[in-house]
Design an enzyme around this catalytic site. Structure first.
Site, PDB file in Angstrom:
ATOM      1  N   CYS A 165      -2.593  11.297   4.125  1.00 56.10           N
ATOM      2  CA  CYS A 165      -3.021  10.329   3.091  1.00 56.10           C
ATOM      3  C   CYS A 165      -3.058  10.983   1.725  1.00 56.10           C
ATOM      4  O   CYS A 165      -2.879  10.318   0.706  1.00 56.10           O
ATOM      5  CB  CYS A 165      -4.426   9.805   3.367  1.00 56.10           C
ATOM      6  SG  CYS A 165      -4.623   8.992   4.933  1.00 56.10           S
ATOM      7  N   GLU A 167       0.828  -1.211   0.000  1.00 58.50           N
ATOM      8  CA  GLU A 167       0.000   0.000   0.000  1.00 58.50           C
ATOM      9  C   GLU A 167       0.864   1.263   0.000  1.00 58.50           C
ATOM     10  O   GLU A 167       0.414   2.350   0.366  1.00 58.50           O
ATOM     11  CB  GLU A 167      -0.988  -0.041   1.174  1.00 58.50           C
ATOM     12  CG  GLU A 167      -1.836  -1.318   1.173  1.00 58.50           C
ATOM     13  CD  GLU A 167      -3.324  -1.137   0.842  1.00 58.50           C
ATOM     14  OE1 GLU A 167      -3.854  -0.054   1.062  1.00 58.50           O
ATOM     15  OE2 GLU A 167      -3.948  -2.115   0.367  1.00 58.50           O
ATOM     16  N   HIS A 180      -3.523   1.628   7.981  1.00 57.00           N
ATOM     17  CA  HIS A 180      -2.176   1.912   7.477  1.00 57.00           C
ATOM     18  C   HIS A 180      -1.348   2.439   8.650  1.00 57.00           C
ATOM     19  O   HIS A 180      -1.900   3.072   9.563  1.00 57.00           O
ATOM     20  CB  HIS A 180      -2.197   3.020   6.397  1.00 57.00           C
ATOM     21  CG  HIS A 180      -2.828   2.613   5.106  1.00 57.00           C
ATOM     22  ND1 HIS A 180      -3.743   3.402   4.439  1.00 57.00           N
ATOM     23  CD2 HIS A 180      -2.662   1.512   4.334  1.00 57.00           C
ATOM     24  CE1 HIS A 180      -4.115   2.802   3.314  1.00 57.00           C
ATOM     25  NE2 HIS A 180      -3.481   1.652   3.241  1.00 57.00           N
TER      26      HIS A 180
HETATM   27  O1  SUG Z   1      -7.743   2.797   1.445  1.00 60.51           O
HETATM   28  N1  SUG Z   1     -10.514   4.920   1.827  1.00 60.51           N
HETATM   29  C1  SUG Z   1      -9.082   4.750   1.741  1.00 60.51           C
HETATM   30  C2  SUG Z   1      -8.374   5.714   2.661  1.00 60.51           C
HETATM   31  C3  SUG Z   1      -6.901   5.731   2.410  1.00 60.51           C
HETATM   32  C4  SUG Z   1      -6.155   6.517   3.435  1.00 60.51           C
HETATM   33  N2  SUG Z   1      -4.770   6.501   3.153  1.00 60.51           N
HETATM   34  C5  SUG Z   1      -3.780   6.486   4.050  1.00 60.51           C
HETATM   35  N3  SUG Z   1      -3.991   6.165   5.305  1.00 60.51           N
HETATM   36  N4  SUG Z   1      -2.587   6.723   3.643  1.00 60.51           N
HETATM   37  C6  SUG Z   1      -8.684   3.313   2.074  1.00 60.51           C
HETATM   38  O2  SUG Z   1      -9.292   2.730   2.966  1.00 60.51           O
HETATM   39  C7  SUG Z   1     -12.817   4.497   1.165  1.00 60.51           C
HETATM   40  C8  SUG Z   1     -13.617   4.303  -0.097  1.00 60.51           C
HETATM   41  C9  SUG Z   1     -15.095   4.118   0.146  1.00 60.51           C
HETATM   42  O3  SUG Z   1     -15.476   3.499   1.146  1.00 60.51           O
HETATM   43  O4  SUG Z   1     -15.899   4.586  -0.703  1.00 60.51           O
HETATM   44  C10 SUG Z   1     -11.327   4.330   0.937  1.00 60.51           C
HETATM   45  O5  SUG Z   1     -10.911   3.686   0.000  1.00 60.51           O
END
Ligand code: SUG
Length: 432
Positions: free
Chosen positions: A362, A177, A245
């Site tokens: 993020c 990731e 993460h």
């Molecule tokens: O991968 N949310 C992302 C958030 C990513 C955050 N990134 C970091 N922590 N670096 C994920 O969970 C939600 C999409 C939805 O539910 O429609 C989503 O993909």
């Protein structure tokens, strides 16, 4: 002195002078919606099926970039991906009329969280002196598993200069990731550092998205010195509490590691390794007795951008939510009043992204590079931000009700919005 040697010393000297950290923020795409797709991401689950506001979301993202530009920090951007992802749907033998959740998977704007775009190892850490980037495969979540081909195209365009080496993804099933599970500590951005890869083994009811084998593959492809590379297990307790993460419970910059007490499976072992490799390291650990894991995750205290300002001081750029939880607010007051390395806090409103579990950190990918080596179309200044504000105000949908995800008129307006953005950035001729 041997002529060849003196030339290479000069080259190294020039590199050290111009290498700087550039934050590449993802522009929030016009299909931004709340579909509850990410198991283990508490905000995504909580806001499932709420109405989203893509225009406001993208403008909040641009305002964060403007905020950071005004702090004197170099800023770049990455593009939203084409949505719905029609070639991917076709590869599944599916359409936008297929049963849920296929249309939501194809419509996700999740590429906005560019901390998951790639892992980056700056030139001073790598064997061949290039800056290496490996696009993240994101295989754990179906809606994110189809991001990497477009991300790879963008990275190969933005970082086409020979100063960079852009790698394809680690093969499935080894989840990767990207930078969200990677930290770097170094006396200065342009000096050799220690790279830390954080992986999960188990997350209780939730998936561990970063696999150790994937992290090891990235480190090997980047030509990192094994003696200055650490592989650290994330605490099961942290993943189970919603830290899907590492960047939800820890962040690093310069010589400072800012982490929650329960971020790592073996914190004492990790800190000892770090102090051995980098005796000047400053570990700012937040005790659970001051901020519980649950408050840390709800506030995204650690999903701050920890930055070194041009003055040399370190500051935390936090989501406004961090001001609203009293334990976190009080901790931050004490933090800046004390005599630790973090001297200031700044708050930015990225609520639309936060509602899907994406905070300030993020939304950005850090690349240590000479800005002159980056395709200028991916760099921003205030004048470009003004132009992007106008494009988004004109073309991004005001709101999306998740029950409309299969609506053809919506798809056409989202595709037209992206085309307008590419035109404004002079990227329409590129195959991105
Ligand atoms: O991968 N949310 C992302 C958030 C990513 C955050 N990134 C970091 N922590 N670096 C994920 O969970 C939600 C999409 C939805 O539910 O429609 C989503 O993909």
């Amino acid at each position: 002195m041997d002529g060849r040697f003196s030339t290479s010393l000069e080259t190294i000297g020039v590199c050290l002078l111009v290498l700087t950290e550039i934050n590449f923020d993802g522009i929030v795409g016009p299909s931004h919606n709340y579909a509850g797709l990410s198991l283990g991401n508490l905000a995504s689950a909580k806001n499932a099926n709420q109405t989203s506001y893509p225009r406001a979301a993208a403008l909040q993202g641009l305002a964060k970039m403007r905020h950071n530009v005004r702090l004197g920090l170099p800023q770049g951007l990455l593009l939203p991906h084409p949505r719905p992802d029609r070639p991917w749907l076709e590869s599944l033998g599916a359409t936008m009329n297929s049963a849920a959740p296929v249309p939501a998977w194809a419509m996700s704007a999740s590429a906005m969280w560019t901390a998951n775009a790639a892992t980056v190892s700056p030139a001073p850490d790598t064997r061949d002196g290039k800056c290496h980037l490996t696009v993240a495969n994101l295989v754990t979540m179906p809606h994110r598993s189809h991001e990497w081909p477009n991300t790879l195209k963008q990275l190969r365009l933005a970082f086409a200069d020979p100063a960079f080496d852009v790698h394809g993804p680690v093969p499935a099933p080894f989840g990767d990731e990207g930078a969200a599970n990677h930290m770097r500590l170094a006396p200065a951005h342009g000096e050799p550092g220690v790279e830390i890869f954080v992986y999960g083994r188990t997350g209780g009811p939730f998936p561990a998205r970063q696999h150790r084998i994937a992290s090891e593959a990235v480190a090997a492809h980047h030509g990192l010195d094994p003696a200055r590379t650490l592989f650290v297990e994330q605490a099961e307790q942290a993943i189970a509490a919603g830290a899907f993460h590492n960047d939800v419970v820890a962040v690093a910059d310069g010589l400072t590691l800012f982490a929650h007490e329960h971020a790592f499976a073996d914190r004492a072992g990790f800190y000892a390794d770090l102090e051995r490799l980098l005796p000047e390291v400053r570990i700012v650990e937040v005790p659970a007795a001051r901020v519980s894991l649950s408050d840390a995750i709800a506030s995204y205290l650690f999903n701050a951008q920890l930055v070194t300002l041009p003055s040399g001081e370190q500051a935390l750029i936090l989501p406004t939510e961090a001001q609203e939880i009293s334990a976190v607010h009080d901790y931050l007051e004490d933090l800046v009043a004390g005599n630790g390395p973090i001297r200031a806090t700044r708050f930015v409103d990225v609520r639309q992204s936060m509602a899907n579990g994406g905070g300030p950190a993020c939304l950005r990918l850090r690349v240590v590079a000479d800005p002159a080596r980056v395709d200028p179309r991916f760099l921003v200044d205030e004048a470009k931000l003004d132009r992007l504000d106008a494009v988004i105000a004109e073309h991004w949908p005001e709101s999306i009700d998740p029950s409309r995800l299969s609506d053809r008129t919506l798809h056409l307006s989202i595709e037209a919005a992206r085309t307008a953005l590419l035109d404004a950035l002079d990227l329409a001729r590129e195959a991105v």
